[in-house]
Design an enzyme around this catalytic site. Structure first.
Site, PDB file in Angstrom:
ATOM      1  N   ILE A 155       0.833  -1.206   0.000  1.00 11.42           N
ATOM      2  CA  ILE A 155       0.000   0.000   0.000  1.00 11.42           C
ATOM      3  C   ILE A 155       0.867   1.255   0.000  1.00 11.42           C
ATOM      4  O   ILE A 155       0.653   2.182  -0.786  1.00 11.42           O
ATOM      5  CB  ILE A 155      -0.957  -0.008   1.204  1.00 11.42           C
ATOM      6  CG1 ILE A 155      -1.920  -1.186   1.095  1.00 11.42           C
ATOM      7  CG2 ILE A 155      -1.729   1.308   1.288  1.00 11.42           C
ATOM      8  CD1 ILE A 155      -2.729  -1.443   2.365  1.00 11.42           C
ATOM      9  N   ALA A 233      -5.555   5.159   7.241  1.00 12.83           N
ATOM     10  CA  ALA A 233      -6.480   4.172   6.684  1.00 12.83           C
ATOM     11  C   ALA A 233      -5.944   2.770   6.944  1.00 12.83           C
ATOM     12  O   ALA A 233      -6.206   1.850   6.174  1.00 12.83           O
ATOM     13  CB  ALA A 233      -6.680   4.406   5.193  1.00 12.83           C
ATOM     14  N   GLU A 264     -14.405   0.654  17.303  1.00 11.38           N
ATOM     15  CA  GLU A 264     -15.310   0.775  16.165  1.00 11.38           C
ATOM     16  C   GLU A 264     -16.586  -0.012  16.418  1.00 11.38           C
ATOM     17  O   GLU A 264     -16.530  -1.127  16.921  1.00 11.38           O
ATOM     18  CB  GLU A 264     -14.623   0.259  14.897  1.00 11.38           C
ATOM     19  CG  GLU A 264     -13.383   1.072  14.507  1.00 11.38           C
ATOM     20  CD  GLU A 264     -12.687   0.561  13.256  1.00 11.38           C
ATOM     21  OE1 GLU A 264     -13.122  -0.478  12.709  1.00 11.38           O
ATOM     22  OE2 GLU A 264     -11.715   1.187  12.825  1.00 11.38           O
ATOM     23  N   HIS A 283     -14.146   2.945   8.311  1.00 14.86           N
ATOM     24  CA  HIS A 283     -13.267   1.811   8.013  1.00 14.86           C
ATOM     25  C   HIS A 283     -13.680   1.128   6.704  1.00 14.86           C
ATOM     26  O   HIS A 283     -13.951  -0.073   6.665  1.00 14.86           O
ATOM     27  CB  HIS A 283     -13.266   0.797   9.156  1.00 14.86           C
ATOM     28  CG  HIS A 283     -11.961   0.051   9.244  1.00 14.86           C
ATOM     29  ND1 HIS A 283     -11.347  -0.242  10.434  1.00 14.86           N
ATOM     30  CD2 HIS A 283     -11.142  -0.456   8.275  1.00 14.86           C
ATOM     31  CE1 HIS A 283     -10.226  -0.904  10.205  1.00 14.86           C
ATOM     32  NE2 HIS A 283     -10.082  -1.032   8.894  1.00 14.86           N
TER      33      HIS A 283
END
Length: 317
Positions: A155, A233, A264, A283
């Site tokens: 990423i 992220a 979360e 998310h």
């Protein structure tokens, strides 16, 4: 017939192929809830009949493993296995598999989108126009600015390419990636504290510390450049979120764009909900049809391999 317990509602959402892989192999896919992850009590109750588990962000603890005496494999519908007690699974002879690379482009694109939105106040402008205002909100151009990328795997290296296309200078910190590999992607290797001091924006792409200690604690957040933008992220737990909210309120940091949080869903009283210049999303960086299809197929194929007595292709260590 074996039973594959699926706890994540996003498995096979954009393609029936992963579900078909399990069915055709006699791996009996069962998803008790199609709209939400299983609460822990339900997970424990259903685990007793599971030969395989396909999970999302569910905490797969030793307690869950002990509640599943038939269990032969745990599959993460995604990449990071930090919510799974991999050591406890291995101690019980249960391999843990995942889908490396399946969502890398989705997360890298989303991360750059967060950076653009935070830099140019896109969501704030939308909200203002929606309410009847017509503001002219100023924000800096990215060209000529410095992006610090913490974690330079698939990423991070993709993100570096997007940043360079915008004319940004890229710093990268990753103790596991050789400096020559970093430079091959057009980035400059940097120590973490040096990166934080120099970067106009910082994007996180590393796993959390197993101890639970935030990578960016209050001291490191305060050491970031005045007006800097923080993007996350990756995973919750990487940031001292209360300290981040305070630095946004004080004006030391320019903005924060976050897609992952230590708890979360985000609690109603979380300090970041009321922090200025905070862009908060649920998310969803990996939520593209392309990534969903790839993740599902990769983990389904490995579940089938393990249940057939074969070695998986993508085992987490």
């Amino acid at each position: 017939m074996t039973t594959t317990l699926i706890t994540t509602p996003t498995f096979a959402r954009h393609s029936a192929h992963p579900w078909q892989i399990l069915e055709e192999a006699g791996a009996g896919p069962v998803r008790p809830r199609a709209d939400a992850a299983l609460p822990n009590a339900e997970l424990l109750a259903h685990a007793a009949r599971a030969d395989a588990l396909i999970v999302g962000m569910d905490p797969i603890t030793a307690e869950v493993l002990d509640a599943a005496p038939r269990l032969k494999v745990v599959a993460k519908h995604g990449v990071g296995v930090d919510t799974i007690d991999v050591a406890a699974a291995h101690a019980r002879g249960i391999p843990v598999v995942c889908a490396p690379g399946s969502n890398s482009r989705a997360v890298a694109e989303y991360s750059f989108g967060l950076l653009l939105s935070a830099t140019r106040s896109l969501t704030a402008s939308h909200s203002a126009v929606e309410s009847g205002d017509w503001p002219k909100l100023f924000g800096p151009e990215l060209h000529g600015k410095t992006l610090g990328i913490v974690g330079f795997g698939r990423i991070g290296s993709l993100l570096a390419g997007y940043a360079r296309a915008f004319g940004m200078h890229v710093l990268a910190h990753d103790p596991y990636v050789p400096g020559d590999d970093v430079r091959a992607h057009g980035a400059e290797p940097a120590a973490l504290d040096d990166l934080l001091a120099r970067a106009d924006a910082v994007s996180l792409h590393s796993p959390p510390d197993p101890s639970g200690t935030p990578l960016l604690d209050s001291a490191r957040l305060a050491a970031m450049r005045p007006g800097a933008i923080l993007v996350n992220a990756a995973r919750g737990g990487l940031i001292d979120e209360s300290a981040l909210a305070a630095l946004l309120r004080s004006g030391h940091l320019g903005a924060a764009a976050l897609d992952a949080f230590s708890t979360e869903p985000l609690p109603a009283d979380h300090p970041l909900r009321k922090a200025p210049r905070a862009l908060l999303t649920s998310h969803m960086a990996a939520c593209t049809p392309e990534a969903n299809r790839a993740m599902g197929a990769m983990v389904a194929e490995d579940v089938v391999r393990v249940l057939a007595g074969e070695a998986p292709h993508h085992q987490a260590r």
